[in-house]
Design a protein around this motif. Structure first.
Motif, short mmCIF file in Angstrom:
data_model
loop_
_atom_site.label_atom_id
_atom_site.label_comp_id
_atom_site.label_asym_id
_atom_site.label_seq_id
_atom_site.Cartn_x
_atom_site.Cartn_y
_atom_site.Cartn_z
N UNK A 2 1.31 -1.05 -0.19
CA UNK A 2 -0.09 0.30 0.02
C UNK A 2 0.73 0.98 0.19
N UNK A 3 0.73 2.22 -1.00
CA UNK A 3 1.21 3.83 -1.13
C UNK A 3 1.32 4.02 0.05
N UNK A 4 0.45 3.98 1.17
CA UNK A 4 -0.08 4.88 2.47
C UNK A 4 -0.30 4.65 3.64
N UNK A 5 0.66 2.81 3.73
CA UNK A 5 -0.50 2.11 4.93
C UNK A 5 -0.31 2.37 6.64
N UNK A 6 0.22 3.83 6.64
CA UNK A 6 0.14 4.22 8.07
C UNK A 6 -1.86 4.19 8.89
#
Length: 376
Positions: free
Chosen positions: A172-176
């Motif tokens: 995922x590009x933004x997994x936070x």
């Protein structure tokens, strides 16, 4: 007779939105996607441009708007809430306050209190809430339901469900947000499995669970943020037990701590046989049955046409608005699943069984003669 189209807007133009844009623009006859919004206007503009540049869309002309502009558009009847889980309640509440029906990505909200508040507000305003997942409306899961309803495996007595992966930071590009409150394997992937089990067997009355966290920090290996660290605020492995209202006992494991596994997606075992259910994160897949006297498992042809597409729950909601019938991927179903997910975590935290207060009827199966792109 064709129903009047329902105009739809989307709030949240992140990673999950692409598949909704594709099918709400290009597949379902009842929906007309007309606008999108995002706190980052550049993302909304990019999505609108994609729709307007694609020559094969049925409904070009998608507008990029601010959130307030979209909510103020009187022609829009349904708004999809595709924001991150931490924003689901606030955004869905605004949608209802604007007098529009809501369809939200899962989970419905972060807390039970928020979920009940949304359901109460929708009822008071005569509006509807729908919620992902809608994969149980797919041909694989509808076929599995027919097998159960027709008595092929007898009375269900047990079920198992397994979801395991290494964690979303690898793709995922933004997994936070997957590792913050509202994330973790149960709140991220649990809704697919629990919704399917409730659809197939019925509501759950008691749960217990155990949780763990393999590491307090994760390293992102996807390209956009490669090498960045993520603090893990939630359990990353959960093993739960549940007792359904009909007496059947279920086992569920969801994990971001498995490098690989060979466990089945979902199996349901009955007094006369066993049923293998396909991936609940997909609409189709193989359905297999073992019955007393068989030499082995037998693949069963799908009883429904293969028309499972993301957004099917939105289209079903739109048809329900036009016809007055109940919609299947309902807020009540999503709340029951939310109740279960919290119950598993509370069970371990409080070292006790948790009785589930919410009750929901199994959604009715789809008609078997649905045509492609139709939900009426």
């Amino acid at each position: 007779m064709s129903l009047e189209k329902v105009k739809v807007g989307i709030i949240g133009c992140g990673n999950i939105s692409a598949v909704y844009f594709e099918y709400l623009c290009n597949y379902f006859e009842i929906t007309e996607l007309v606008a999108c919004a995002d706190l980052d206007m550049s993302r909304a503009s990019a999505k609108a441009d994609e729709c307007n540049e694609a020559g094969d869309l049925k409904y070009p002309g998608v507008k990029a708007l601010s959130v307030d502009e979209l909510l103020g558009d009187d022609s829009i009847e349904i708004v999809l809430n595709l924001t991150i889980p931490q924003a689901h309640f606030e955004v869905s509440e605004k949608i209802l306050d604007a007098g529009k029906h809501v369809y939200s990505e899962k989970p419905l909200t972060l807390t039970r209190e928020q979920g009940l508040a949304l359901l109460d507000k929708a009822e008071s305003k005569g509006l509807r809430i729908g919620c992902a997942p809608d994969t149980f409306l797919g041909e694989g899961h509808q076929t599995a339901r027919k097998i159960i309803d027709d008595g092929w495996i007898g009375e269900p007595v047990s079920a198992t469900a397994f979801m395991g992966c290494p964690g979303h930071e690898c793709w995922h590009p933004d997994p936070e947000f997957y590792y913050k409150v509202g994330g973790g394997p149960m709140f991220d992937m649990g809704p697919y499995y629990l919704t399917d089990l409730v659809f197939l067997i019925g509501n759950v009355k008691t749960v217990c669970g155990m949780t763990s966290k393999a590491s307090p920090q994760r390293t992102i290996t996807s390209a956009k943020k490669f090498g960045q660290k993520v603090d893990v605020e939630v359990p990353t492995h959960l093993a739960g037990q549940m007792q359904f209202a009909n007496g059947a006992i279920g086992t569920i494991v969801t994990s971001f701590d498995m490098k690989a596994h060979t466990l089945p997606y979902i199996e349901i075992h009955g007094t006369a046989g066993s049923l293998s259910v396909p991936d609940p994160n997909d609409f189709s897949g193989k359905v297999k049955v073992f019955r007393t006297g068989m030499e082995g498992w037998q693949e069963i042809p799908l009883a429904y046409a293969q028309n499972g597409k993301r957004g099917k729950g939105v289209a079903d909601l739109a048809c329900a608005i036009r016809t007055g019938r109940a919609h299947r991927a309902s807020g009540e179903l999503a709340y029951h699943v939310l109740d279960l997910m919290h119950g598993f975590h509370e069970s371990f935290d409080q070292r006790r069984f948790v009785d589930i207060e919410s009750i929901v009827d199994r959604p009715i199966p789809l008609p078997m003669n649905l045509l492609s792109g139709r939900m009426d």
